[in-house]
Design an enzyme around this catalytic site. Sequence first.
Site, PDB file in Angstrom:
ATOM      1  CE  LYS A   1      -3.960   1.935   2.434  1.00 55.25           C
ATOM      2  NZ  LYS A   1      -4.693   1.955   1.163  1.00 55.25           N
TER       3      LYS A   1
ATOM      4  CG  ASN B   1     -10.171   3.908  -4.871  1.00 50.35           C
ATOM      5  OD1 ASN B   1      -9.535   4.537  -4.011  1.00 50.35           O
ATOM      6  ND2 ASN B   1      -9.617   3.466  -6.009  1.00 50.35           N
TER       7      ASN B   1
ATOM      8  N   GLY C   1      -8.157   8.178  -0.301  1.00 48.91           N
ATOM      9  CA  GLY C   1      -7.422   9.288   0.296  1.00 48.91           C
ATOM     10  C   GLY C   1      -6.099   8.897   0.921  1.00 48.91           C
TER      11      GLY C   1
ATOM     12  CG  ASN D   1       0.854   6.998  -5.602  1.00 47.20           C
ATOM     13  OD1 ASN D   1       0.533   7.591  -6.628  1.00 47.20           O
ATOM     14  ND2 ASN D   1      -0.041   6.492  -4.767  1.00 47.20           N
TER      15      ASN D   1
ATOM     16  CB  CYS E   1      -2.826   9.070  -5.715  1.00 46.15           C
ATOM     17  SG  CYS E   1      -4.382   9.083  -4.779  1.00 46.15           S
TER      18      CYS E   1
ATOM     19  CB  ILE F   1      -2.151   3.907 -16.390  1.00 44.91           C
ATOM     20  CG1 ILE F   1      -3.351   2.984 -16.503  1.00 44.91           C
ATOM     21  CG2 ILE F   1      -1.518   4.252 -17.720  1.00 44.91           C
ATOM     22  CD1 ILE F   1      -4.519   3.488 -17.343  1.00 44.91           C
ATOM     23  CG  ASN F   2      -2.706   5.214  -9.831  1.00 46.85           C
ATOM     24  OD1 ASN F   2      -3.757   4.654  -9.538  1.00 46.85           O
ATOM     25  ND2 ASN F   2      -1.838   5.611  -8.918  1.00 46.85           N
ATOM     26  CB  THR F   3      -7.422   5.063 -10.798  1.00 51.40           C
ATOM     27  OG1 THR F   3      -6.925   6.075  -9.909  1.00 51.40           O
ATOM     28  CG2 THR F   3      -7.347   3.708 -10.113  1.00 51.40           C
TER      29      THR F   3
ATOM     30  N   GLY G   1     -10.263  -1.157 -13.033  1.00 50.61           N
ATOM     31  CA  GLY G   1     -11.019  -2.295 -13.546  1.00 50.61           C
ATOM     32  C   GLY G   1     -11.026  -2.357 -15.063  1.00 50.61           C
TER      33      GLY G   1
END
Length: 300
Positions: A45, A69, A72, A124, A127, A188-190, A214
């Site tokens: 995480k 999501n 945070g 990261n 985000c 990639i990230n979201t 997803g």
Amino acid sequence: MNILGTHIGTLKLDRPGMVASGIMDETGDSMARMFSLGAGAVVTKSIGSERRDGHPNPTFIELPYGYVNAMGLPNPGIDNFGDEIAAAAKAGIIIGSVFASSPKEFASLSEKMESYGVSAVELNLSCPHAKGYGIEMGTDVKMVHSIVSKVKDSVKIPVYAKLTPNTHMLTEIGKAVQDAGGDAIVAINTLKAMVIAPEFAMPVLSNRFGGLSGPAVRPVGVRAVYDLRSVLDIPLIGVGGICGWRDAAEYIMAGACAFQVGSALGMNINALGDINKGLKRFMKEYGYSSIEKMVGAAHE
């Protein structure tokens, strides 16, 4: 011969699939469990300098095509995470994910991760739902170069940068990572997203915006990896919407030498094992003797 073996630069994996940051990676036991279920590595995480509670509920919604999501970045803080990493590292390769608000803080966190025994660190920079972190830094080419350069000067382990698709400068940012000495890129990230409840005429998530993950994001991720492969020499790790072996094969053929699975594990805890089996069958049927032979095949 293990045809599923692969390399991310100097890091050797017995299996190409990794657990993406943000799922099944909060405790040493949960991370260790994933190796028995098919993971070649586990990304922790995202951990920051101090304990963080994250956003208030609701923070998560399931949709027919994925999840949105806005957690945070809740985490216990780097000083409280060493025991979890030590326990997990006994079972396999652990990659430490960190988030920060400055190059100096990224370097400090990465040093702590290295001291805890991770095999690599993942920055990261992507985000989309935590103010002052992630995407706000990861879309600034100069800042990305500064962060990666500072971390590279501070640790001996490989440094990976996780990039956002929420930019028109993805390849320029990728070049900044490479020029700063980054060892690999995770893409990639979201995708920044929102869901509105018509009955209440308001966003569902308390933070209003969140990150879409997803199956819906897979074509975006595959395109991102393909674009990055076209201009970079450093290894790529594909992530976003991988649910089955065909999805993993797409990313590999776009240019990724390894891949990460996140949302699919929420639907099927055995997803990585199933992907490994399917990928192995495909490789044997189509004459691929190694993952390396598949990497970037779609460019040829």
